[in-house]
Design an enzyme around this catalytic site. Sequence first.
Site, short mmCIF file in Angstrom:
data_model
loop_
_atom_site.label_atom_id
_atom_site.label_comp_id
_atom_site.label_asym_id
_atom_site.label_seq_id
_atom_site.Cartn_x
_atom_site.Cartn_y
_atom_site.Cartn_z
N CYS A 181 77.89 85.61 98.26
CA CYS A 181 77.27 84.64 99.18
C CYS A 181 76.13 85.30 99.97
CB CYS A 181 78.33 84.08 100.11
SG CYS A 181 77.69 83.14 101.50
N CYS A 199 76.25 84.92 103.79
CA CYS A 199 77.33 85.75 104.35
C CYS A 199 76.81 87.15 104.66
CB CYS A 199 78.49 85.85 103.37
SG CYS A 199 79.29 84.27 102.97
#
Length: 334
Positions: free
Chosen positions: A90, A93
């Site tokens: 991600c 993230c």
Amino acid sequence: MTNVPPTPSGLRGAVDLSSLVDRAQRPPQPGGAAAGGPGSGVAAGAPGSETGADLTVPSLVLDVTDQTFQDVLQLSTIVPVIVDIWAEWCGPCKQLSPILEQLTAEYDGRVLLAKVDADTNPQLVQAFQAQSIPTVAALIGGRPLGLFVGALPEAQVRDVYEQVLAAAAENGVSGRVTVDGAAAADAVEQGEPEPEPLPPHHQAAYDAIEQGDYATAIHEYKTAIAQDPHDQMAVAGLAQVSLLDRLNGRTADDIRAAAAAGTSDVQAQLAVADLDISGGHVDDAFGRLLDLVPTVFGDEREALRVRLVEYFELIGTEDPRVVAARRRLASALY
């Protein structure tokens, strides 16, 4: 693209962790390790201590699993715990997690950070209703509180921390923990490697991202790639910051409304695919654009191809979803 951070008065149980909470509150079985007991890595405070001043933890940043979540629930009765649900693939993230870790360190034991890998902890993902990642929540006195979804700038994340601490104080959770010095010393003795410094253009890009200056970050990554076309870190970094730049200042509602109104509008579909990727809905983003590829030609088809290749770099070329999408793209193009 993110939820508005809640005010302290709005911090009420927004997710249902009842199954995990019930499990955590059951009496420990003989030989089992309760939070603060043998094997938990958490040392209990002195008898009669209610503030947690004597409580020690191995680190202010804890890797939490479905199996160890009960320890975190116990700790949240002493200090508020920020929960970061993330995944290795991600991109947002990777932008958010360092901010959370830095702020947790700055608060010096007044708050803990629990990191949950979404790919390996399905119970916690379900319990926190993490439909997109990163998802950030909090635990105060064992109660789960939804905070926000997606990456936020540092200033806004700092505001969220302040709101969580205010809400914790309202609920009588205002202790402090300390890091186990022996554990930290052991880590040094065992030779945990210091992180290697980033190359100059990478560091400049990272610093620009911290300031919300995506244009400068894009320039720095492009410069790094021009100097070394095989710099895969720069290629992935450029893909990540380009995604952030495209979504900056836009709301999820507006993007989805435009996509729903223009199902054949390539730019609208590219924008909602960005939103899907930022929230971890990888298959949705891939499917949306791959469905469009055979229906358009020329510049529009090229725009779809370029964006998909960018996503492949974001997710990782070895990811099975990328392998399948790359195969489907090649079939549609050739």
